[in-house]
Design an enzyme around this catalytic site. Structure first.
Site, PDB file in Angstrom:
ATOM      1  N   TYR A 144      33.748 -35.200 -22.546  1.00 12.23           N
ATOM      2  CA  TYR A 144      32.774 -34.588 -21.564  1.00 12.23           C
ATOM      3  C   TYR A 144      32.760 -33.229 -21.852  1.00 12.23           C
ATOM      4  CZ  TYR A 144      31.432 -33.496 -16.695  1.00 12.23           C
ATOM      5  OH  TYR A 144      30.633 -32.813 -15.688  1.00 12.23           O
ATOM      6  N   ASP A 239      35.405 -28.006 -28.133  1.00 10.00           N
ATOM      7  CA  ASP A 239      35.404 -27.628 -26.721  1.00 10.00           C
ATOM      8  C   ASP A 239      36.898 -27.673 -26.062  1.00 10.00           C
ATOM      9  OD1 ASP A 239      33.981 -29.320 -23.852  1.00 10.00           O
ATOM     10  OD2 ASP A 239      35.124 -27.691 -23.965  1.00 10.00           O
ATOM     11  N   LYS A 267      38.089 -22.951 -17.076  1.00 14.19           N
ATOM     12  CA  LYS A 267      39.295 -23.327 -16.477  1.00 14.19           C
ATOM     13  C   LYS A 267      40.366 -22.022 -16.457  1.00 14.19           C
ATOM     14  CE  LYS A 267      38.407 -28.066 -17.313  1.00 14.19           C
ATOM     15  NZ  LYS A 267      38.068 -28.864 -15.846  1.00 14.19           N
TER      16      LYS A 267
HETATM   17  P1  KE4 Z   1      32.701 -27.390 -15.700  1.00 11.87           P
HETATM   18  O1  KE4 Z   1      31.323 -27.351 -15.901  1.00 11.87           O
HETATM   19  O2  KE4 Z   1      33.180 -28.362 -14.726  1.00 11.87           O
HETATM   20  O3  KE4 Z   1      33.497 -25.969 -15.216  1.00 11.87           O
HETATM   21  O4  KE4 Z   1      33.348 -27.643 -16.915  1.00 11.87           O
HETATM   22  C1  KE4 Z   1      32.745 -28.764 -17.957  1.00 11.87           C
HETATM   23  C2  KE4 Z   1      33.721 -29.329 -18.856  1.00 11.87           C
HETATM   24  C3  KE4 Z   1      33.593 -29.100 -20.207  1.00 11.87           C
HETATM   25  N1  KE4 Z   1      34.454 -29.473 -21.308  1.00 11.87           N
HETATM   26  C4  KE4 Z   1      35.612 -30.227 -20.923  1.00 11.87           C
HETATM   27  C5  KE4 Z   1      36.583 -30.509 -22.044  1.00 11.87           C
HETATM   28  C6  KE4 Z   1      35.970 -30.340 -19.328  1.00 11.87           C
HETATM   29  O5  KE4 Z   1      37.168 -31.109 -19.025  1.00 11.87           O
HETATM   30  C7  KE4 Z   1      34.826 -30.021 -18.420  1.00 11.87           C
HETATM   31  C8  KE4 Z   1      35.353 -30.492 -16.818  1.00 11.87           C
HETATM   32  N2  KE4 Z   1      36.334 -30.979 -16.446  1.00 11.87           N
HETATM   33  C9  KE4 Z   1      36.161 -31.978 -15.420  1.00 11.87           C
HETATM   34  C10 KE4 Z   1      37.521 -32.762 -15.473  1.00 11.87           C
HETATM   35  N3  KE4 Z   1      37.628 -33.673 -16.375  1.00 11.87           N
HETATM   36  C11 KE4 Z   1      35.962 -31.015 -14.354  1.00 11.87           C
HETATM   37  C12 KE4 Z   1      36.146 -31.792 -12.955  1.00 11.87           C
HETATM   38  C13 KE4 Z   1      34.833 -31.921 -12.200  1.00 11.87           C
HETATM   39  O6  KE4 Z   1      33.795 -32.466 -12.795  1.00 11.87           O
HETATM   40  O7  KE4 Z   1      34.855 -32.091 -11.085  1.00 11.87           O
END
Ligand code: KE4
Length: 426
Positions: A144, A239, A267
């Protein structure tokens, strides 16, 4: 009744917010039940609107690596807030955190700040396409990279949780440029390159995957991706939104010794405030506006409060030479003790772990890609989730997510967690 206030708040939220949440995975849709509304957090603990406390193993999905409301981060945010919240101008803080990242992460010369991991990954792909003048990208099933269109093809995290890894609203025109390979399957990647020899701008990967549950790269896999990208003239994008500054100060590049051309962050670098970033060599980053033609921008990019929170968070880690070894040791103990309890109970499971990231898969021998993650017994995971929740232990509400251990987790929290695990009956 348990979660009485959360239940009432959820009913109200659903009137004004789609699904009652601002991010789908919070809705408990896959685990069932009422999402718990939190009111406050401190150290290793969350407190909900019914004044129940929980030992926290998601830590805001990674950012709260120090534990919640760390005193130094809190003081920094309070101090910075006195000076103003956002200026829309350059600030010295942005240079300071960019320098800290550049000085400690291998193979990068420059960093561009954004406000989320989605923005970071979306921008990195646009930059890779602009630099190579190629359209296609390779991603991996179960990974993701945020919710921008190019990535919502066989995506992980919430997209996998809700069974819509290919989201409506993503046009065929966009989807055709996203090629999907199996994680840990180098031959599959090679075949995609051979079928699209001059068309692939980049390969983007979570070097340690965390959005199909925690899945580790097989020995040689990432090195093989590096070689294929070099052979076919594509950029390799790590990523590290999840792994950056969590697994090591230099991230997965440092830990695994594989060079990426672009790296994305999020994060931890914001310490809980909205931040994302992408970084690479000066030769690549010079293609970005205002120097180059690849456009990317953001009103709150480099927000002073977020920069200050990130700077102090990274500073606390950098000044503690034992930080990562302690965090990894805590997580290793947790994983080992959970496994021995499950073995005594005859509960079939596998625990994947890297540093302070771990996942428990039930009814499984090994999980090395998304198919194997999907075959795990998620019904048992859901039972386990609710058992632990009732015991005051807050786990990620999906078997496709990773647990994040914070430095605030001490022996007392481990003991309480393992006592709760010992009372689980599948
Ligand atoms: P954000 O746009 O949610 O800040 O980041 C996206 C993203 C990009 N790359 C990786 C490896 C990530 O894990 C994420 C976001 N992680 C999720 C949890 N698995 C965010 C939680 C959510 O969607 O509320």
């Amino acid at each position: 009744m348990l979660y009485q206030r959360s239940s009432a708040l959820f009913d109200e939220a659903k009137k004004y917010i789609p699904g009652g949440v601002n991010s789908p995975v919070r809705a408990f849709k896959s685990v069932g039940g009422v999402p718990v509304f939190m009111n406050s957090a401190k150290g290793a603990y969350l407190t909900d609107e019914d004044q129940r406390t929980y030992i926290d193993y998601i830590n805001s999905w990674g950012p709260a690596i120090l534990g919640h409301t760390h005193p130094e981060v809190l003081a920094a945010i309070q101090d910075q807030a006195q000076k103003g919240f956002s200026f829309g101008t350059p600030t010295h803080l942005e240079t300071q955190i960019a320098k800290l990242i550049v000085d400690n992460v291998p193979n990068i010369d420059q960093v561009r700040m954004v406000s989320s991991g989605t923005e970071a990954c979306m921008s990195a792909i646009r930059l890779a396409r602009g630099v190579t003048n190629r359209d296609k990208l390779i991603k991996f099933e179960g990974c993701y990279h945020g919710h921008s269109d190019s990535f919502l093809i066989k995506a992980g995290s919430g997209a996998a949780t809700f069974g819509n890894p290919n989201s409506p609203g993503v046009t065929p025109g966009t989807a055709k440029d996203t090629l999907v390979a199996r994680y840990n399957d180098l031959e599959h990647v090679k075949s995609l390159f051979e079928a699209n020899t001059q068309a692939i701008a980049a390969v983007i990967i979570e070097p340690i995957a965390g959005n199909m549950g925690c899945v580790l790269p097989e020995p040689g896999f990432l090195q093989g991706l590096r070689a294929l990208c070099d052979q076919f003239g594509a950029l390799l994008i790590f990523d590290e939104v999840m792994t950056g500054f969590r697994l090591a100060f230099g991230g997965a590049q440092e830990l695994l010794g594989v060079k990426a051309d672009l790296v994305t962050f999020g994060k931890v670098i914001g310490g809980g405030m909205p931040v994302g970033a992408f970084a690479g060599s000066k030769a690549i980053m010079d293609h970005l506006a205002p120097n180059g033609a690849v456009y990317q921008a953001g009103t709150l990019s480099g927000n002073p409060l977020a920069m200050r929170a990130g700077l102090v968070t990274l500073g606390v880690i950098l000044n503690d030479t034992e930080f990562y070894s302690r965090l990894s040791s805590t997580t290793e103990t947790l994983a080992r003790e959970i496994s021995s309890v499950f073995n005594e109970k005859g509960i079939s499971h596998v625990i994947n772990r890297q540093g302070s990231m771990m996942s428990v898969f039930f009814d499984s021998e090994e999980v090395k890609d998304f198919d194997q993650a999907a075959k795990a017994n998620h019904a048992v995971f859901n039972e386990f989730f609710h058992h632990m929740l009732s015991e005051g232990i807050y786990l990620p509400p999906s078997g496709y997510e990773t647990w994040f251990i914070s430095a605030a987790i001490q022996q007392r929290e481990l003991d309480r967690t393992l006592e709760a695990v010992s009372r689980f009956k599948s």
